[in-house]
Write a protein that holds these residues in place. Structure first.
Motif, PDB file in Angstrom:
ATOM      1  N   SER A   1      -3.403 -11.268   1.194  1.00  0.00           N
ATOM      2  CA  SER A   1      -2.621 -11.206   2.470  1.00  0.00           C
ATOM      3  C   SER A   1      -1.541 -10.214   2.145  1.00  0.00           C
ATOM      4  CB  SER A   1      -2.023 -12.447   2.999  1.00  0.00           C
ATOM      5  OG  SER A   1      -1.162 -13.058   2.042  1.00  0.00           O
ATOM      6  N   GLY A   2      -1.175  -9.609   1.221  1.00  0.00           N
ATOM      7  CA  GLY A   2      -0.021  -8.634   0.912  1.00  0.00           C
ATOM      8  C   GLY A   2      -0.863  -7.484   0.144  1.00  0.00           C
ATOM      9  N   LEU A   3       0.050  -7.263  -0.946  1.00  0.00           N
ATOM     10  CA  LEU A   3      -0.697  -5.900  -1.683  1.00  0.00           C
ATOM     11  C   LEU A   3      -0.487  -6.398  -3.283  1.00  0.00           C
ATOM     12  CD1 LEU A   3      -1.677  -3.193  -2.457  1.00  0.00           C
ATOM     13  CD2 LEU A   3       0.760  -2.449  -2.306  1.00  0.00           C
ATOM     14  N   ARG A  56       3.315   7.782  -3.729  1.00  0.00           N
ATOM     15  CA  ARG A  56       2.098   6.911  -4.458  1.00  0.00           C
ATOM     16  C   ARG A  56       2.073   5.645  -3.970  1.00  0.00           C
ATOM     17  NH1 ARG A  56      -0.348   5.601  -9.348  1.00  0.00           N
ATOM     18  NH2 ARG A  56       0.742   3.978 -10.367  1.00  0.00           N
ATOM     19  N   PHE A  57       3.031   4.833  -3.806  1.00  0.00           N
ATOM     20  CA  PHE A  57       2.896   3.454  -3.460  1.00  0.00           C
ATOM     21  C   PHE A  57       2.623   3.177  -2.021  1.00  0.00           C
ATOM     22  CE2 PHE A  57       5.513   3.199  -7.593  1.00  0.00           C
ATOM     23  CZ  PHE A  57       4.464   2.441  -8.262  1.00  0.00           C
ATOM     24  N   GLU A  58       3.025   4.104  -0.938  1.00  0.00           N
ATOM     25  CA  GLU A  58       2.783   4.197   0.282  1.00  0.00           C
ATOM     26  C   GLU A  58       1.095   4.230   0.438  1.00  0.00           C
ATOM     27  OE1 GLU A  58       5.083   6.835   2.491  1.00  0.00           O
ATOM     28  OE2 GLU A  58       6.739   5.291   2.555  1.00  0.00           O
ATOM     29  N   ARG A  70       3.865   0.095   2.110  1.00  0.00           N
ATOM     30  CA  ARG A  70       4.887   0.097   3.045  1.00  0.00           C
ATOM     31  C   ARG A  70       4.376  -0.969   4.232  1.00  0.00           C
ATOM     32  NH1 ARG A  70       6.198   5.470   6.195  1.00  0.00           N
ATOM     33  NH2 ARG A  70       3.954   5.159   6.579  1.00  0.00           N
ATOM     34  N   GLU A  71       2.955  -0.996   4.606  1.00  0.00           N
ATOM     35  CA  GLU A  71       2.377  -1.884   5.457  1.00  0.00           C
ATOM     36  C   GLU A  71       2.493  -3.285   4.940  1.00  0.00           C
ATOM     37  OE1 GLU A  71       1.031   1.022   4.317  1.00  0.00           O
ATOM     38  OE2 GLU A  71       0.931   2.107   5.921  1.00  0.00           O
ATOM     39  N   ALA A  72       2.105  -3.411   3.781  1.00  0.00           N
ATOM     40  CA  ALA A  72       1.879  -4.954   3.177  1.00  0.00           C
ATOM     41  C   ALA A  72       3.091  -5.884   3.216  1.00  0.00           C
ATOM     42  CB  ALA A  72       1.468  -4.706   1.563  1.00  0.00           C
ATOM     43  N   GLY A  73       4.262  -5.168   3.133  1.00  0.00           N
ATOM     44  CA  GLY A  73       5.606  -6.050   3.454  1.00  0.00           C
ATOM     45  C   GLY A  73       5.838  -6.783   1.852  1.00  0.00           C
ATOM     46  N   ILE A  76      12.383   2.236  -7.974  1.00  0.00           N
ATOM     47  CA  ILE A  76      13.027   3.605  -7.990  1.00  0.00           C
ATOM     48  C   ILE A  76      12.463   4.080  -6.403  1.00  0.00           C
ATOM     49  CG2 ILE A  76      12.608   5.807  -8.685  1.00  0.00           C
ATOM     50  CD1 ILE A  76      12.396   4.728 -11.676  1.00  0.00           C
ATOM     51  N   ALA A  77      11.080   3.557  -6.013  1.00  0.00           N
ATOM     52  CA  ALA A  77      10.590   4.158  -4.873  1.00  0.00           C
ATOM     53  C   ALA A  77      10.985   3.432  -3.521  1.00  0.00           C
ATOM     54  CB  ALA A  77       9.002   4.071  -4.874  1.00  0.00           C
ATOM     55  N   GLY A  78      11.816   2.527  -3.651  1.00  0.00           N
ATOM     56  CA  GLY A  78      12.405   1.610  -2.794  1.00  0.00           C
ATOM     57  C   GLY A  78      11.625   0.424  -2.336  1.00  0.00           C
TER      58      GLY A  78
END
Length: 279
Positions: free
Chosen positions: A166-168, A219-221, A226-229, A250-252
């Motif tokens: 349900s996430g990432l 990379r992570f987006e 971002r969508e996973a939360g 680092i990527a936020g």
């Protein structure tokens, strides 16, 4: 507190009135000679940290190959390293900080926020032409740091499975291990069903420094952060996953660590394993 310290910043800090503690976490899978490598050459004043015995509890099927250490024992070790309450700490290894990130993560987890990774690891110090010293230095004066749990989040196998659904959930191991083509150390090959492959090495530039912020975020987006939360990370035994968490920060993005990682998951015959490129 930032995640990284540059070589030029570390050089200035070491020359200041309040120098940091420098921890050298020389470790690599299959190479038990970290202490010898440290003795051959290290940043002047650095303290050697043994990942297997100081940054992990003894292995077990339930906890994996590198369970989190007992907090009282970690505090004793941190005081042996000379860390004082509130003192800045800079950690590194000689492998892009993929091992040193374990010390970074553990100290942050235990409430010591003043810790960073030397960007580029020991290679960046060498490339700058800065001196190394050899031999085994005398033990530093003991520190007085107080460590408490809860500074960073962790999850167990059930939580990792829920994140994958349900996430990432990011798998920080090499892609061939994720696909189940090889498994050099753990009981079974494959990956946690639903996990997404994101090899730790892809966080780094050719010189061993972290990719720029914008590139890490992209990379992570692309992996769905971002969508996973909610984002979780695992690897083989919870070591290189800490590097992934540093890159995510680092990527936020905030992320939770599954310390047992694949070594614990694969040791449980009731846990399923997926193979191939797809989650």
């Amino acid at each position: 507190m930032t995640v990284t310290t540059t070589v030029s910043e570390l050089r200035e800090l070491l020359a200041s009135d309040t120098p940091p503690v420098v921890l050298d976490v020389r470790w690599a899978l299959g190479d038990p000679h970290g202490r010898d490598h440290f003795a051959e050459g290290h940043i002047p004043g650095a303290v050697y940290v043994d990942l297997d015995t100081e940054l992990a509890a003894p292995p077990s099927p339930e906890g994996g190959r590198h369970p989190l250490p007992d907090l009282a024992e970690l505090q004793d070790a941190a005081r042996r390293w000379g860390i004082r309450q509130g003192q800045r700490v800079v950690v590194h290894d000689d492998l892009g900080n993929t091992a040193a990130a374990r010390a970074w993560w553990l100290l942050r987890y235990a409430g010591h926020a003043q810790v960073t990774l030397l960007d580029g690891a020991l290679g960046s110090w060498r490339s700058a032409g800065l001196p190394l010293e050899s031999g085994v230095p005398a033990a530093p004066p003991p520190g007085d740091v107080v460590l408490r749990p809860g500074g960073l989040p962790v999850t167990d196998a059930d939580g990792a499975a829920e994140l994958a659904a349900s996430g990432l959930l990011l798998d920080a191991r090499a892609a061939e291990r994720y696909r189940g083509e090889v498994e050099p150390v753990d009981p079974r090959a494959g990956h946690i069903p639903g996990a997404v492959s994101a090899p730790t090495g892809e966080n780094l530039s050719a010189d061993g420094t972290f990719l720029p912020v914008a590139e890490l975020r992209e990379r992570f987006e692309a992996k769905g952060a971002r969508e996973a939360g909610r984002v979780g990370v695992y690897c083989g035994s919870g070591v290189t996953a800490a590097h992934q968490i540093a890159a995510l920060e680092i990527a936020g993005f905030d992320a939770v660590l599954f310390p047992g990682s694949w070594s614990a998951w694969s040791a449980d015959p009731d846990r399923p394993a997926a193979k191939g490129d797809r989650p």
